[in-house]
Design a protein around this motif. Sequence first.
Motif, PDB file in Angstrom:
ATOM      1  N   PHE A 162       0.859  -1.186   0.000  1.00 30.96           N
ATOM      2  CA  PHE A 162       0.000   0.000   0.000  1.00 30.96           C
ATOM      3  C   PHE A 162       0.893   1.232   0.000  1.00 30.96           C
ATOM      4  O   PHE A 162       2.123   1.130   0.063  1.00 30.96           O
ATOM      5  N   ASN A 163       0.301   2.403  -0.073  1.00 34.13           N
ATOM      6  CA  ASN A 163       1.040   3.661  -0.090  1.00 34.13           C
ATOM      7  C   ASN A 163       0.872   4.396   1.230  1.00 34.13           C
ATOM      8  O   ASN A 163      -0.180   4.316   1.878  1.00 34.13           O
ATOM      9  N   LEU A 164       1.923   5.107   1.608  1.00 33.13           N
ATOM     10  CA  LEU A 164       1.866   5.971   2.782  1.00 33.13           C
ATOM     11  C   LEU A 164       1.752   7.425   2.321  1.00 33.13           C
ATOM     12  O   LEU A 164       2.389   7.812   1.336  1.00 33.13           O
ATOM     13  N   PRO A 165       0.993   8.234   3.023  1.00 31.98           N
ATOM     14  CA  PRO A 165       0.868   9.659   2.658  1.00 31.98           C
ATOM     15  C   PRO A 165       2.142  10.418   3.031  1.00 31.98           C
ATOM     16  O   PRO A 165       3.177   9.801   3.274  1.00 31.98           O
ATOM     17  N   ALA A 166       2.073  11.718   3.090  1.00 30.79           N
ATOM     18  CA  ALA A 166       3.237  12.538   3.433  1.00 30.79           C
ATOM     19  C   ALA A 166       3.915  11.995   4.682  1.00 30.79           C
ATOM     20  O   ALA A 166       3.275  11.798   5.716  1.00 30.79           O
ATOM     21  N   MET A 167       5.214  11.735   4.581  1.00 27.69           N
ATOM     22  CA  MET A 167       5.933  11.084   5.672  1.00 27.69           C
ATOM     23  C   MET A 167       7.385  11.536   5.678  1.00 27.69           C
ATOM     24  O   MET A 167       7.855  12.219   4.758  1.00 27.69           O
ATOM     25  N   GLN A 168       8.094  11.149   6.722  1.00 27.95           N
ATOM     26  CA  GLN A 168       9.508  11.501   6.863  1.00 27.95           C
ATOM     27  C   GLN A 168      10.326  10.218   6.818  1.00 27.95           C
ATOM     28  O   GLN A 168      10.069   9.276   7.571  1.00 27.95           O
ATOM     29  N   LEU A 169      11.313  10.186   5.937  1.00 30.73           N
ATOM     30  CA  LEU A 169      12.168   9.010   5.839  1.00 30.73           C
ATOM     31  C   LEU A 169      13.188   8.990   6.975  1.00 30.73           C
ATOM     32  O   LEU A 169      13.633  10.033   7.466  1.00 30.73           O
ATOM     33  N   TRP A 170      13.565   7.774   7.357  1.00 32.15           N
ATOM     34  CA  TRP A 170      14.593   7.594   8.385  1.00 32.15           C
ATOM     35  C   TRP A 170      15.971   7.858   7.791  1.00 32.15           C
ATOM     36  O   TRP A 170      16.285   7.420   6.678  1.00 32.15           O
ATOM     37  N   SER A 171      16.810   8.555   8.533  1.00 30.65           N
ATOM     38  CA  SER A 171      18.194   8.789   8.133  1.00 30.65           C
ATOM     39  C   SER A 171      18.988   9.124   9.390  1.00 30.65           C
ATOM     40  O   SER A 171      18.397   9.396  10.458  1.00 30.65           O
ATOM     41  N   PRO A 172      20.331   9.133   9.333  1.00 32.87           N
ATOM     42  CA  PRO A 172      21.104   9.539  10.502  1.00 32.87           C
ATOM     43  C   PRO A 172      20.777  10.952  10.975  1.00 32.87           C
ATOM     44  O   PRO A 172      20.836  11.237  12.178  1.00 32.87           O
ATOM     45  N   GLN A 173      20.409  11.828  10.045  1.00 36.80           N
ATOM     46  CA  GLN A 173      20.071  13.201  10.429  1.00 36.80           C
ATOM     47  C   GLN A 173      18.675  13.281  11.068  1.00 36.80           C
ATOM     48  O   GLN A 173      18.439  14.082  11.976  1.00 36.80           O
ATOM     49  N   THR A 174      17.768  12.460  10.581  1.00 37.00           N
ATOM     50  CA  THR A 174      16.386  12.463  11.081  1.00 37.00           C
ATOM     51  C   THR A 174      15.931  11.016  11.293  1.00 37.00           C
ATOM     52  O   THR A 174      15.261  10.446  10.426  1.00 37.00           O
ATOM     53  N   PRO A 175      16.291  10.411  12.416  1.00 36.68           N
ATOM     54  CA  PRO A 175      15.950   9.001  12.655  1.00 36.68           C
ATOM     55  C   PRO A 175      14.492   8.824  13.096  1.00 36.68           C
ATOM     56  O   PRO A 175      14.200   8.359  14.200  1.00 36.68           O
ATOM     57  N   LYS A 176      13.600   9.159  12.196  1.00 41.41           N
ATOM     58  CA  LYS A 176      12.179   9.107  12.487  1.00 41.41           C
ATOM     59  C   LYS A 176      11.687   7.657  12.515  1.00 41.41           C
ATOM     60  O   LYS A 176      11.913   6.897  11.574  1.00 41.41           O
ATOM     61  N   LEU A 177      10.969   7.305  13.580  1.00 40.90           N
ATOM     62  CA  LEU A 177      10.373   5.976  13.709  1.00 40.90           C
ATOM     63  C   LEU A 177       8.862   6.113  13.832  1.00 40.90           C
ATOM     64  O   LEU A 177       8.370   6.979  14.564  1.00 40.90           O
ATOM     65  N   TYR A 178       8.141   5.268  13.118  1.00 46.33           N
ATOM     66  CA  TYR A 178       6.679   5.251  13.177  1.00 46.33           C
ATOM     67  C   TYR A 178       6.209   3.991  13.895  1.00 46.33           C
ATOM     68  O   TYR A 178       6.761   2.898  13.691  1.00 46.33           O
ATOM     69  N   THR A 179       5.196   4.144  14.714  1.00 41.03           N
ATOM     70  CA  THR A 179       4.577   2.982  15.342  1.00 41.03           C
ATOM     71  C   THR A 179       3.739   2.240  14.305  1.00 41.03           C
ATOM     72  O   THR A 179       2.894   2.827  13.639  1.00 41.03           O
ATOM     73  N   ALA A 229      20.501   1.832  17.850  1.00 37.19           N
ATOM     74  CA  ALA A 229      20.987   2.485  16.632  1.00 37.19           C
ATOM     75  C   ALA A 229      19.832   3.078  15.839  1.00 37.19           C
ATOM     76  O   ALA A 229      19.958   4.161  15.254  1.00 37.19           O
ATOM     77  N   ASP A 230      18.698   2.386  15.806  1.00 36.17           N
ATOM     78  CA  ASP A 230      17.505   2.932  15.151  1.00 36.17           C
ATOM     79  C   ASP A 230      17.150   4.293  15.731  1.00 36.17           C
ATOM     80  O   ASP A 230      16.892   5.255  14.995  1.00 36.17           O
ATOM     81  N   SER A 231      17.097   4.373  17.050  1.00 39.57           N
ATOM     82  CA  SER A 231      16.638   5.607  17.693  1.00 39.57           C
ATOM     83  C   SER A 231      17.692   6.708  17.650  1.00 39.57           C
ATOM     84  O   SER A 231      17.348   7.900  17.640  1.00 39.57           O
ATOM     85  N   MET A 232      18.978   6.337  17.597  1.00 38.27           N
ATOM     86  CA  MET A 232      20.047   7.332  17.584  1.00 38.27           C
ATOM     87  C   MET A 232      20.426   7.780  16.176  1.00 38.27           C
ATOM     88  O   MET A 232      21.161   8.761  16.021  1.00 38.27           O
ATOM     89  N   GLY A 233      19.967   7.059  15.161  1.00 38.03           N
ATOM     90  CA  GLY A 233      20.307   7.426  13.794  1.00 38.03           C
ATOM     91  C   GLY A 233      21.705   7.014  13.396  1.00 38.03           C
ATOM     92  O   GLY A 233      22.455   7.793  12.794  1.00 38.03           O
ATOM     93  N   ILE A 234      22.076   5.771  13.714  1.00 39.50           N
ATOM     94  CA  ILE A 234      23.394   5.251  13.360  1.00 39.50           C
ATOM     95  C   ILE A 234      23.216   4.060  12.433  1.00 39.50           C
ATOM     96  O   ILE A 234      22.507   3.099  12.761  1.00 39.50           O
ATOM     97  N   LEU A 235      23.846   4.107  11.274  1.00 37.52           N
ATOM     98  CA  LEU A 235      23.773   3.015  10.310  1.00 37.52           C
ATOM     99  C   LEU A 235      24.570   1.819  10.831  1.00 37.52           C
ATOM    100  O   LEU A 235      25.553   1.982  11.567  1.00 37.52           O
ATOM    101  N   VAL A 236      24.162   0.618  10.424  1.00 38.79           N
ATOM    102  CA  VAL A 236      24.756  -0.598  10.986  1.00 38.79           C
ATOM    103  C   VAL A 236      25.116  -1.597   9.891  1.00 38.79           C
ATOM    104  O   VAL A 236      24.345  -1.835   8.962  1.00 38.79           O
ATOM    105  N   TRP A 237      26.309  -2.167  10.020  1.00 38.38           N
ATOM    106  CA  TRP A 237      26.759  -3.364   9.287  1.00 38.38           C
ATOM    107  C   TRP A 237      26.654  -4.510  10.276  1.00 38.38           C
ATOM    108  O   TRP A 237      27.280  -4.477  11.329  1.00 38.38           O
ATOM    109  N   SER A 238      25.867  -5.538   9.985  1.00 40.40           N
ATOM    110  CA  SER A 238      25.680  -6.679  10.878  1.00 40.40           C
ATOM    111  C   SER A 238      26.223  -7.930  10.212  1.00 40.40           C
ATOM    112  O   SER A 238      25.952  -8.194   9.035  1.00 40.40           O
ATOM    113  N   GLU A 239      26.950  -8.766  10.975  1.00 41.08           N
ATOM    114  CA  GLU A 239      27.773  -9.819  10.400  1.00 41.08           C
ATOM    115  C   GLU A 239      27.587 -11.143  11.141  1.00 41.08           C
ATOM    116  O   GLU A 239      27.343 -11.161  12.349  1.00 41.08           O
ATOM    117  N   ILE A 240      27.727 -12.257  10.407  1.00 45.52           N
ATOM    118  CA  ILE A 240      27.789 -13.571  11.042  1.00 45.52           C
ATOM    119  C   ILE A 240      29.252 -13.991  11.168  1.00 45.52           C
ATOM    120  O   ILE A 240      30.103 -13.541  10.395  1.00 45.52           O
TER     121      ILE A 240
END
Length: 608
Positions: free
Chosen positions: A272-289, A376-387
């Motif tokens: 589906f489509n979302l209306p006007a919204m803010q994308l997550w980024s390190p500068q603006t770590p916006k989270l939606y419920t 990291a989600d809430s602080m706006g830090i990108l992550v490399w995750s490894e096995i």
Amino acid sequence: MRSLYLTVIITVASTIVYAQTPLITNIAGRKTTSLNGKWQYIIDPYGTGFYDYRFLERKENDREAYWNTDVPENKTDRKEHKFTDEYTLNVPGDWNSQAEKFLYYEGIVWYKKSFDFTKANSTDKVYLYFGASNYETDVYLNGKKLGKHKGGFTPFNFEVPDSVLKATGNYLVVKVDNTRHKDEVPTVNTDWWNYGGITRDVQLVEVPPAFIRDFTLQVQKGAALKTMKNVPVEGWVNVKDWQNTREVTVELPELKIKKIFPVTGERVNLRFNLPAMQLWSPQTPKLYTVVVSNGADRIEEKIGFRTIEVAGKQVLLNGKPLFMRGICMHEEIPQQIRRAYSKQDALQLLGYAKELGCNMVRLAHYPHNENMSRTADSMGILVWSEIPVYWTIDFTSAEVFNKARTQLTEMITRDRNRASIIIWSVGNETPVKPARTAFMRNLISAAKSLDSTRLVSAALEVNYQAGVSKIDDPLGEFVDIVSFNEYLGWYAGLPDRCRTAQWEFAYDKPFFISETGAETLYGFHGDSLTRWSEEYQEWYYREQVAMFKRMPENFAGLSPWLLCDFRSPRRNNQTFQEGWNNKGLIDQQGRKKKAFYVLKGYYEEKGL
């Protein structure tokens, strides 16, 4: 030969299961009962509680098996095992840091937790969930085996039968064995401390019979984000006992979105489509419920929406060029010489990274605690995750491949809704040979089939030849971003070698320096030529930074080795190491070395 090898892996891997699957996700958003706290323990280096004197596995009802009661029936009853409150360990937590006798211990420890439990709803199902336990874990409740799991850094769960669980007097016994073996992942040879124990949360999870086991939702892959209106999103919901569920509802209250989807199978596709919204980024770590419900079950999750992709020679985040100002880190709190596990631990480590000027961290060399990716989600830090496909595992073994793929699946399943994670890594510094390349290529394919929305990479090595540094590993053909570890000035010459370094790339892709660093003991000073001195590490980083500024346009970032000093039994210079890898920019007491400020200055410049 290659096709035969791949067929063998697929055939054998499909028959080996170490724990109940699939995994239940979003534990934080469910009804849970914590079993954390003090657990009784028995150290068992010979495996006496598991094997009899002929070294055969004990039968379930064997009175001498440590998973059965340790309470004598009468005064003549012989019991040769006993759990007591005089011997306890904290869960979560590694055993190495909790008592001196455990410092170098590798082997079996039995844990016991007694508890009472009554379900909130008599029809609910109960699952026993472990955040992680290192490495091989056998789980018994009231004398009945629930299952087994291999892998020290990923979660697992077992359904608890109603016939086993009691209202009072339950005793949970867990055998944890961190012995290293050649045919495990990782193998016997690593450059980090082999912390043993139940290192992450243990919880009872209550769910209705028809419950939402897992779901994902993200911006549609390939979507052109010219505006932030009518953003297409897609995903799916996995419903347990779907035959008794008519529909699934997905809501984003802040955006006034409510969508209803009919249930015709275990997996319900979402689009589906979302209306006007803010994308997550390190500068603006916006989270939606995001709320997902099916009538009987309802879960909430905080999700950031963003895109990550490669276009030509660039990595694009939300359609814009990204330079990753990264740092590597181990899951360790150096000041307390222990495995990190809590949200507070994550805040400390990621706080250091923020202070350094990072917008990205590489979590080495295994999946870290879920608290890390959520923070990291809430602080706006990108992550490399490894096995932990690391160095020299057995790349010819189908069983080893299955263990690696299982850990990859558990990592991606747990964290697929974390906006911060942009790179799944399938390994580090693996030797170039045909069997290894086939092995790793299969892991890359598995990662992409599990999650097509993120980049997949692996940390490769540099081929140093007569002044030319070549990146020509055949695995580079299959990764999205070519990542490599280089140590010009530490393992290859002196730091001034960076001035004449020439780089040759076999692949026309973005490249990323996944490691670089030099070791120093905080407070040891000398001139810049003195190994182990802060001045040598400072010189190393100055020369590296000057080289970075001359890199080609497809240089997408770096994650130097590493944030904090950490324990390693490979590091045996008794003057400068004493069992520590001291390549950290922050020392064992949390003090910043001189090189910290060199890298910080570069990152501040790049961040403009």
